[in-house]
Write an enzyme that holds these catalytic residues in place. Structure first.
Site, PDB file in Angstrom:
ATOM      1  N   CYS A   1       1.662  -4.369  15.600  1.00  0.00           N
ATOM      2  CA  CYS A   1       3.197  -4.498  15.020  1.00  0.00           C
ATOM      3  C   CYS A   1       4.260  -4.898  16.049  1.00  0.00           C
ATOM      4  O   CYS A   1       4.914  -5.721  15.272  1.00  0.00           O
ATOM      5  CB  CYS A   1       3.333  -3.427  14.264  1.00  0.00           C
ATOM      6  SG  CYS A   1       3.790  -1.897  15.151  1.00  0.00           S
TER       7      CYS A   1
ATOM      8  N   LEU B   1      10.343   4.273   8.318  1.00  0.00           N
ATOM      9  CA  LEU B   1      10.331   4.654   9.969  1.00  0.00           C
ATOM     10  C   LEU B   1      10.735   3.385  10.625  1.00  0.00           C
ATOM     11  O   LEU B   1      10.347   2.422  10.716  1.00  0.00           O
ATOM     12  CB  LEU B   1       8.858   5.004  10.576  1.00  0.00           C
ATOM     13  CG  LEU B   1       8.302   6.148   9.900  1.00  0.00           C
ATOM     14  CD1 LEU B   1       6.710   6.353  10.364  1.00  0.00           C
ATOM     15  CD2 LEU B   1       9.146   7.401   9.535  1.00  0.00           C
TER      16      LEU B   1
ATOM     17  N   CYS C   1      -0.207   5.656  17.181  1.00  0.00           N
ATOM     18  CA  CYS C   1       0.925   5.743  16.372  1.00  0.00           C
ATOM     19  C   CYS C   1       0.722   6.658  15.472  1.00  0.00           C
ATOM     20  O   CYS C   1       1.391   7.624  14.982  1.00  0.00           O
ATOM     21  CB  CYS C   1       1.210   4.181  15.826  1.00  0.00           C
ATOM     22  SG  CYS C   1       2.567   4.297  14.814  1.00  0.00           S
TER      23      CYS C   1
ATOM     24  N   ASP D   1       0.690  -1.354   0.116  1.00  0.00           N
ATOM     25  CA  ASP D   1      -0.046  -0.084   0.017  1.00  0.00           C
ATOM     26  C   ASP D   1       0.830   1.235  -0.012  1.00  0.00           C
ATOM     27  O   ASP D   1       0.691   2.144  -0.641  1.00  0.00           O
ATOM     28  CB  ASP D   1      -1.001   0.191   1.475  1.00  0.00           C
ATOM     29  CG  ASP D   1      -2.171  -1.099   1.146  1.00  0.00           C
ATOM     30  OD1 ASP D   1      -2.486  -1.433   0.035  1.00  0.00           O
ATOM     31  OD2 ASP D   1      -2.302  -1.746   2.139  1.00  0.00           O
TER      32      ASP D   1
END
Length: 378
Positions: free
Chosen positions: A202, A36, A105, A16
């Site tokens: 994550c 990141l 986040c 994506d």
């Protein structure tokens, strides 16, 4: 075409964000890819489709940037991520609440730390692979709307963005179904075209939240065990820590004996100080009212919302509930009172309530309290 912008494309290493970066460049913008680094100790390889922030992800993002033909950098935000997202996650669970780290986040990292750094470096906007759409309303404000692909819509986790952040955001995928994004990635020669989507949290790569919390919290947890009781207070079992439970949980209770009526039990309440976990039947999970704190508004602060299109979403891919929403108090201490016209089940303090007016996101608030719906006698 709008004027060309200097854009930071946040590239996770997935399909994506790679296609979003390619589209931003194709639209004529001056795009720089940024991966990141959010983990202090990144794993070498991801586990199936779980996790992120791995060395493999960084390499995938770099290869995608090379194919697209844009500069690429890695920004180390691991300390900020640990403080604002991971520590918040642990603290909320230790307090008996159920946080959403993806919202945190987006609020603290992707559209605060990253955007702040990008603007300081002279960039105009940050582009991500989120599935959501932006429109300019009649009042000139930038509106956040649901994506065309309802199954992939991510407007819920973007409900923490304010007007200043939305004005510097780009979501190039909002008008495209996910299968078309994968086909486009393949046509562009991006090797991530068939890469699995990441799932779950994550930084908990194996998906075992309870085990991860037990390892990380250790002696920091307010209790190291307690009783599992029914609504009358009868002790049904013991547990090793309230952080292993969430409101509405059914599996993993290990009670050893069924309810008298044979129906399954669900977690109804968590008291972290005493370590007491209360269980009962599903109908006792019904909630028809919520109180929210620390609201974040995408545009103008609303007063009362009670139109036919007003809904509240309480989970990332949960159903919408018709609602009446009232905002009270001063800006620094606003409270959001929500009456649910359609009762919700398994809602816990700490979760986010995201308010919609039709397909437009109005804003969000963190649930601080719930009101149980009246349960009729069987």
């Amino acid at each position: 075409m709008t004027r060309p912008l200097r854009v930071v494309a946040a590239m996770s290493g997935g399909v994506d964000s790679a296609v979003a970066a390619a589209r931003a460049k194709e639209a004529g913008h001056d795009v720089t890819g940024v991966h990141l680094a959010l983990s202090r100790n990144p794993a070498s390889y991801r586990t199936g489709a779980r996790g992120c922030c791995t060395i493999e992800d960084a390499n995938d993002a770099r290869r995608a940037a090379d194919v697209i033909g844009i500069p690429f950098y890695v920004w180390d935000l691991s300390d900020r991520f640990h403080e604002d997202v991971v520590e918040d996650f642990m603290g909320e669970y230790a307090a008996g609440r159920t946080p959403n780290p993806c919202l945190r986040c987006n609020e603290k990292i992707k559209f605060a730390a990253v955007l702040d750094r990008a603007l300081a470096l002279g960039f105009d906007a940050v582009a991500t692979g989120h599935y959501a759409r932006l429109r300019t309303g009649d009042d000139g404000l930038v509106e956040l709307h649901r994506a065309i692909d309802g199954g992939k819509d991510q407007s819920y986790v973007l409900g923490v963005l304010d007007q200043a952040q939305l004005r510097h955001s780009l979501f190039p995928l909002g008008d495209t179904p996910k299968p078309e994004v994968r086909r486009e990635a393949a046509a562009r020669g991006l090797l991530v075209a068939d890469k699995p989507d990441s799932h779950d949290i994550c930084f908990v790569a194996d998906g075992d939240n309870a085990g991860w919390l037990r390892e990380k919290l250790g002696d920091r947890a307010p209790n190291q065990g307690g009783a599992i009781v029914d609504e009358s207070g009868e002790v049904l079992g013991r547990h090793q820590g309230t952080y292993a439970f969430t409101i509405g949980q059914r599996k993993g209770l290990r009670l050893g004996r069924p309810a008298p009526d044979g129906r399954p039990r669900f977690v109804l309440d968590i008291e972290p100080v005493s370590g007491t976990v209360t269980v009962g039947p599903r109908e006792h999970l019904a909630v028809d009212g919520l109180t929210g704190i620390r609201p974040r508004w995408c545009g103008t602060v609303p007063g009362t919302l009670d139109g036919p299109g007003v809904t509240v979403q309480l989970r990332a891919h949960g159903e919408e509930h018709r609602a009446v929403v009232r905002v009270t108090g001063e800006k620094s201490a606003q409270t959001v009172e929500i009456d649910l016209l359609d009762p919700a089940y398994g809602i816990a303090p700490g979760q986010a309530a995201v308010v919609y007016d039709g397909g437009r996101v109005v804003g969000s608030a963190t649930i601080s309290a719930t009101r149980r719906a009246a349960v009729s006698a069987r």
